[in-house]
Design a protein around this motif. Structure first.
Motif, PDB file in Angstrom:
ATOM      1  N   MET A   1     -65.307   4.884  15.519  1.00 39.50           N
ATOM      2  CA  MET A   1     -64.003   5.249  16.046  1.00 39.50           C
ATOM      3  C   MET A   1     -63.112   4.018  16.096  1.00 39.50           C
ATOM      4  SD  MET A   1     -64.501   7.878  19.130  1.00 39.50           S
ATOM      5  CE  MET A   1     -66.082   8.588  19.423  1.00 39.50           C
ATOM      6  N   ALA A   2     -61.863   4.171  15.703  1.00 42.21           N
ATOM      7  CA  ALA A   2     -60.947   3.036  15.689  1.00 42.21           C
ATOM      8  C   ALA A   2     -59.604   3.434  16.280  1.00 42.21           C
ATOM      9  CB  ALA A   2     -60.756   2.539  14.270  1.00 42.21           C
ATOM     10  N   LEU A   3     -59.031   2.495  16.991  1.00 42.90           N
ATOM     11  CA  LEU A   3     -57.690   2.648  17.535  1.00 42.90           C
ATOM     12  C   LEU A   3     -56.728   1.833  16.694  1.00 42.90           C
ATOM     13  CD1 LEU A   3     -58.344   2.013  21.327  1.00 42.90           C
ATOM     14  CD2 LEU A   3     -57.934   4.210  20.242  1.00 42.90           C
ATOM     15  N   ARG A   4     -55.482   2.177  16.803  1.00 40.13           N
ATOM     16  CA  ARG A   4     -54.418   1.403  16.162  1.00 40.13           C
ATOM     17  C   ARG A   4     -53.408   1.093  17.264  1.00 40.13           C
ATOM     18  NH1 ARG A   4     -51.895   1.518  10.792  1.00 40.13           N
ATOM     19  NH2 ARG A   4     -49.673   1.147  11.054  1.00 40.13           N
ATOM     20  N   VAL A   5     -53.315  -0.163  17.638  1.00 39.47           N
ATOM     21  CA  VAL A   5     -52.399  -0.587  18.695  1.00 39.47           C
ATOM     22  C   VAL A   5     -51.309  -1.447  18.064  1.00 39.47           C
ATOM     23  CG1 VAL A   5     -52.152  -1.810  20.887  1.00 39.47           C
ATOM     24  CG2 VAL A   5     -54.296  -0.606  20.366  1.00 39.47           C
ATOM     25  N   THR A   6     -50.081  -0.953  18.108  1.00 40.73           N
ATOM     26  CA  THR A   6     -48.951  -1.715  17.578  1.00 40.73           C
ATOM     27  C   THR A   6     -48.128  -2.241  18.744  1.00 40.73           C
ATOM     28  OG1 THR A   6     -48.872  -0.380  15.570  1.00 40.73           O
ATOM     29  CG2 THR A   6     -46.893  -1.648  16.116  1.00 40.73           C
ATOM     30  N   PHE A   7     -48.020  -3.544  18.800  1.00 39.90           N
ATOM     31  CA  PHE A   7     -47.167  -4.193  19.799  1.00 39.90           C
ATOM     32  C   PHE A   7     -45.791  -4.397  19.201  1.00 39.90           C
ATOM     33  CE2 PHE A   7     -51.340  -5.563  21.319  1.00 39.90           C
ATOM     34  CZ  PHE A   7     -51.218  -5.379  22.687  1.00 39.90           C
ATOM     35  N   VAL A   8     -44.762  -4.074  19.974  1.00 35.79           N
ATOM     36  CA  VAL A   8     -43.380  -4.337  19.602  1.00 35.79           C
ATOM     37  C   VAL A   8     -42.858  -5.360  20.601  1.00 35.79           C
ATOM     38  CG1 VAL A   8     -41.049  -3.390  19.350  1.00 35.79           C
ATOM     39  CG2 VAL A   8     -43.041  -1.999  18.707  1.00 35.79           C
ATOM     40  N   ALA A   9     -42.396  -6.494  20.105  1.00 35.86           N
ATOM     41  CA  ALA A   9     -41.863  -7.521  21.003  1.00 35.86           C
ATOM     42  C   ALA A   9     -40.518  -7.068  21.550  1.00 35.86           C
ATOM     43  CB  ALA A   9     -41.713  -8.849  20.269  1.00 35.86           C
ATOM     44  N   ALA A  10     -40.348  -7.201  22.855  1.00 31.75           N
ATOM     45  CA  ALA A  10     -39.095  -6.810  23.509  1.00 31.75           C
ATOM     46  C   ALA A  10     -37.917  -7.562  22.904  1.00 31.75           C
ATOM     47  CB  ALA A  10     -39.186  -7.091  25.002  1.00 31.75           C
ATOM     48  N   ALA A  11     -36.777  -6.904  22.894  1.00 34.24           N
ATOM     49  CA  ALA A  11     -35.546  -7.566  22.451  1.00 34.24           C
ATOM     50  C   ALA A  11     -35.225  -8.675  23.446  1.00 34.24           C
ATOM     51  CB  ALA A  11     -34.411  -6.552  22.367  1.00 34.24           C
ATOM     52  N   ARG A  12     -34.381  -9.559  23.048  1.00 35.66           N
ATOM     53  CA  ARG A  12     -34.133 -10.737  23.880  1.00 35.66           C
ATOM     54  C   ARG A  12     -33.162 -10.485  25.029  1.00 35.66           C
ATOM     55  NH1 ARG A  12     -30.233 -14.714  20.533  1.00 35.66           N
ATOM     56  NH2 ARG A  12     -28.790 -13.157  19.778  1.00 35.66           N
ATOM     57  N   SER A  13     -33.284 -11.366  26.011  1.00 32.30           N
ATOM     58  CA  SER A  13     -32.351 -11.321  27.132  1.00 32.30           C
ATOM     59  C   SER A  13     -31.624 -12.653  27.274  1.00 32.30           C
ATOM     60  CB  SER A  13     -33.086 -11.001  28.435  1.00 32.30           C
ATOM     61  OG  SER A  13     -34.037 -11.995  28.715  1.00 32.30           O
ATOM     62  N   SER A  14     -31.905 -13.582  26.354  1.00 27.98           N
ATOM     63  CA  SER A  14     -31.270 -14.901  26.401  1.00 27.98           C
ATOM     64  C   SER A  14     -31.539 -15.618  25.087  1.00 27.98           C
ATOM     65  CB  SER A  14     -31.850 -15.734  27.547  1.00 27.98           C
ATOM     66  OG  SER A  14     -33.226 -15.979  27.306  1.00 27.98           O
ATOM     67  N   ALA A  15     -30.836 -16.710  24.873  1.00 31.59           N
ATOM     68  CA  ALA A  15     -31.122 -17.548  23.717  1.00 31.59           C
ATOM     69  C   ALA A  15     -32.512 -18.153  23.892  1.00 31.59           C
ATOM     70  CB  ALA A  15     -30.073 -18.651  23.614  1.00 31.59           C
ATOM     71  N   LEU A  16     -33.176 -18.481  22.795  1.00 29.59           N
ATOM     72  CA  LEU A  16     -34.545 -18.988  22.826  1.00 29.59           C
ATOM     73  C   LEU A  16     -34.711 -20.165  23.788  1.00 29.59           C
ATOM     74  CD1 LEU A  16     -37.400 -18.821  21.705  1.00 29.59           C
ATOM     75  CD2 LEU A  16     -36.691 -20.328  19.848  1.00 29.59           C
TER      76      LEU A  16
END
Length: 197
Positions: free
Chosen positions: A1-16
């Motif tokens: 059995m296998a899962l597929r976990v996709t992480f999406v990085a949150a959009a930014r709230s400030s300059a890097l």
């Protein structure tokens, strides 16, 4: 059995350079604009059977704007930075340079009075390993870049120092496949997508 976990990085709230430890600010206008531009590529992930997010305002807003209606997962919160919460790395360095050096050098250290990097990686990894195991199950999780870096270090069984060498950009995706304790990093996308970044 296998899962597929996709992480999406949150959009930014400030300059890097203005990013803060445990940043709880909402998306800025640039972040909202980025979500709108990326929506076409990221909307299909809303078909995942399970949809989660970090408890930060920007992770929740990113997930909601993409139509995921994600459930908040406390285990996906950012590293507890103790008295450095709300500081930029530069501000912490200016106030406590020796403490910051110790923190960067030793993944077990907690000079800020919060959570160690090793404990943070283990917490995120524990969340990953306890996802419901149904063959072919797809999971999407919108999280802070730091959480995704911790998940990658854990999944790849890499040394904790690897955390500092991973760059997770806003609205990027990272997919892990497998099951508790046995994860694989999956690279996806086309050359056309890569040329747009």
């Amino acid at each position: 059995m296998a899962l597929r976990v996709t992480f999406v990085a949150a959009a930014r709230s400030s300059a890097l350079l203005a990013e803060r430890f445990e940043d709880d600010r909402p998306l800025d206008q640039a972040g909202w604009d980025e979500v709108q531009r990326a929506a076409g590529d990221l909307l299909p992930l809303a078909a995942a059977e399970l949809r989660y997010c970090s408890p930060t305002p920007r992770s929740r807003a990113t997930g909601d704007a993409l139509g995921y209606a994600p459930l908040v997962q406390l285990a996906l919160r950012d590293c507890d930075m103790g008295r450095w919460r709300g500081f930029t790395l530069g501000e912490a360095m200016a106030r406590e340079p020796a403490a910051v050096d110790a923190w960067l050098a030793d993944p077990r250290s907690t000079p800020h009075g919060g959570e160690s990097l090793l404990a943070f990686i283990s917490r995120v990894g524990g969340w990953l390993d306890t996802r419901p195991l149904e063959d072919g199950c797809r999971i999407v999780a919108v999280a802070e870049p730091s959480v995704i870096r911790a998940a990658l270090v854990y999944a790849l069984k890499a040394p904790p120092s690897t955390y500092w060498n991973l760059d997770v950009r806003p609205l990027s995706t990272t997919t892990l496949t497998g099951r508790g304790g046995r994860w694989n990093l999956r690279f996806e996308g086309s050359a056309a997508q890569a040329s747009r970044t």
